[in-house]
Design a protein around this motif. Sequence first.
Motif, PDB file in Angstrom:
ATOM      1  N   GLY A  71      24.443  45.656  29.247  1.00 24.77           N
ATOM      2  CA  GLY A  71      25.402  46.748  29.265  1.00 24.77           C
ATOM      3  C   GLY A  71      26.772  46.384  28.713  1.00 24.77           C
ATOM      4  O   GLY A  71      27.739  47.107  28.928  1.00 24.77           O
ATOM      5  N   GLY A  72      26.872  45.258  28.022  1.00 28.05           N
ATOM      6  CA  GLY A  72      28.129  44.879  27.392  1.00 28.05           C
ATOM      7  C   GLY A  72      28.603  43.492  27.781  1.00 28.05           C
ATOM      8  O   GLY A  72      28.023  42.839  28.658  1.00 28.05           O
ATOM      9  N   LEU A  73      29.645  43.062  27.101  1.00 25.22           N
ATOM     10  CA  LEU A  73      30.211  41.722  27.314  1.00 25.22           C
ATOM     11  C   LEU A  73      30.628  41.489  28.762  1.00 25.22           C
ATOM     12  O   LEU A  73      30.273  40.475  29.372  1.00 25.22           O
ATOM     13  CB  LEU A  73      31.449  41.516  26.421  1.00 25.22           C
ATOM     14  N   SER A  74      31.397  42.394  29.298  1.00 27.78           N
ATOM     15  CA  SER A  74      31.925  42.223  30.651  1.00 27.78           C
ATOM     16  C   SER A  74      30.834  42.197  31.699  1.00 27.78           C
ATOM     17  O   SER A  74      30.887  41.395  32.639  1.00 27.78           O
ATOM     18  CB  SER A  74      32.924  43.336  30.983  1.00 27.78           C
ATOM     19  N   ARG A  75      29.837  43.037  31.523  1.00 24.64           N
ATOM     20  CA  ARG A  75      28.751  43.074  32.511  1.00 24.64           C
ATOM     21  C   ARG A  75      27.905  41.809  32.472  1.00 24.64           C
ATOM     22  O   ARG A  75      27.481  41.308  33.512  1.00 24.64           O
ATOM     23  CB  ARG A  75      27.897  44.309  32.306  1.00 24.64           C
ATOM     24  N   LEU A  76      27.659  41.285  31.272  1.00 25.55           N
ATOM     25  CA  LEU A  76      26.923  40.019  31.188  1.00 25.55           C
ATOM     26  C   LEU A  76      27.745  38.902  31.797  1.00 25.55           C
ATOM     27  O   LEU A  76      27.230  38.098  32.582  1.00 25.55           O
ATOM     28  CB  LEU A  76      26.556  39.693  29.738  1.00 25.55           C
ATOM     29  N   ALA A  77      29.016  38.848  31.477  1.00 28.41           N
ATOM     30  CA  ALA A  77      29.885  37.813  32.043  1.00 28.41           C
ATOM     31  C   ALA A  77      29.896  37.893  33.570  1.00 28.41           C
ATOM     32  O   ALA A  77      29.770  36.867  34.258  1.00 28.41           O
ATOM     33  CB  ALA A  77      31.299  37.958  31.490  1.00 28.41           C
ATOM     34  N   LYS A  78      30.021  39.087  34.109  1.00 24.95           N
ATOM     35  CA  LYS A  78      30.031  39.276  35.565  1.00 24.95           C
ATOM     36  C   LYS A  78      28.707  38.834  36.183  1.00 24.95           C
ATOM     37  O   LYS A  78      28.679  38.178  37.223  1.00 24.95           O
ATOM     38  CB  LYS A  78      30.310  40.739  35.905  1.00 24.95           C
ATOM     39  N   ALA A  79      27.595  39.181  35.532  1.00 25.35           N
ATOM     40  CA  ALA A  79      26.274  38.795  36.038  1.00 25.35           C
ATOM     41  C   ALA A  79      26.115  37.280  36.088  1.00 25.35           C
ATOM     42  O   ALA A  79      25.369  36.753  36.913  1.00 25.35           O
ATOM     43  CB  ALA A  79      25.182  39.403  35.165  1.00 25.35           C
ATOM     44  N   LEU A  80      26.843  36.579  35.217  1.00 22.19           N
ATOM     45  CA  LEU A  80      26.783  35.115  35.175  1.00 22.19           C
ATOM     46  C   LEU A  80      27.847  34.463  36.049  1.00 22.19           C
ATOM     47  O   LEU A  80      27.949  33.242  36.103  1.00 22.19           O
ATOM     48  CB  LEU A  80      26.925  34.625  33.730  1.00 22.19           C
ATOM     49  N   GLY A  81      28.670  35.276  36.709  1.00 19.88           N
ATOM     50  CA  GLY A  81      29.688  34.747  37.592  1.00 19.88           C
ATOM     51  C   GLY A  81      30.988  34.377  36.911  1.00 19.88           C
ATOM     52  O   GLY A  81      31.829  33.709  37.507  1.00 19.88           O
ATOM     53  N   HIS A  82      31.180  34.818  35.680  1.00 19.30           N
ATOM     54  CA  HIS A  82      32.426  34.555  34.959  1.00 19.30           C
ATOM     55  C   HIS A  82      33.433  35.649  35.311  1.00 19.30           C
ATOM     56  O   HIS A  82      33.081  36.813  35.396  1.00 19.30           O
ATOM     57  CB  HIS A  82      32.194  34.576  33.441  1.00 19.30           C
ATOM     58  N   SER A  83      34.692  35.266  35.471  1.00 14.91           N
ATOM     59  CA  SER A  83      35.714  36.267  35.771  1.00 14.91           C
ATOM     60  C   SER A  83      36.227  36.953  34.504  1.00 14.91           C
ATOM     61  O   SER A  83      36.827  38.019  34.575  1.00 14.91           O
ATOM     62  CB  SER A  83      36.874  35.640  36.536  1.00 14.91           C
ATOM     63  N   HIS A  84      36.008  36.332  33.362  1.00 18.46           N
ATOM     64  CA  HIS A  84      36.426  36.910  32.080  1.00 18.46           C
ATOM     65  C   HIS A  84      35.253  36.855  31.106  1.00 18.46           C
ATOM     66  O   HIS A  84      34.371  36.019  31.221  1.00 18.46           O
ATOM     67  CB  HIS A  84      37.620  36.144  31.499  1.00 18.46           C
ATOM     68  N   ALA A  85      35.298  37.713  30.110  1.00 19.92           N
ATOM     69  CA  ALA A  85      34.202  37.812  29.144  1.00 19.92           C
ATOM     70  C   ALA A  85      34.393  36.886  27.944  1.00 19.92           C
ATOM     71  O   ALA A  85      33.643  36.970  26.988  1.00 19.92           O
ATOM     72  CB  ALA A  85      34.060  39.255  28.675  1.00 19.92           C
ATOM     73  N   THR A  86      35.355  35.981  27.992  1.00 24.93           N
ATOM     74  CA  THR A  86      35.661  35.161  26.812  1.00 24.93           C
ATOM     75  C   THR A  86      34.504  34.268  26.382  1.00 24.93           C
ATOM     76  O   THR A  86      34.285  34.089  25.185  1.00 24.93           O
ATOM     77  CB  THR A  86      36.924  34.307  27.033  1.00 24.93           C
TER      78      THR A  86
END
Length: 90
Positions: free
Chosen positions: A20-35
């Motif tokens: 569902g996008g950069l931010s959602r993948l980052a969140k699913a992986l436990g990252h606070s930012h999508a960088t």
Amino acid sequence: MEPHRLISGRAVDAVIESFGGLSRLAKALGHSHATSVQGWRDRGAIPVKHHARILEAARGLGIPLHRNDLLDELSLANVSDEDAARAQCY
């Protein structure tokens, strides 16, 4: 099964789309930012060291993602020495 490949030409883009996008993948992986995820997209590939975590996150969210979905389907004849070396760096 490769429904994501029909959406996008590159595996990294298809994986990001499937979450569902950069931010959602980052969140699913436990990252606070999508960088980090943005960097993968910019480089055109997901580092192998992250594959297991991505697959685990996909399973947890009910996203139909398989190991082969994380890699582009390129024949070795189409990969330059420079690209092969760069892929080893991350």
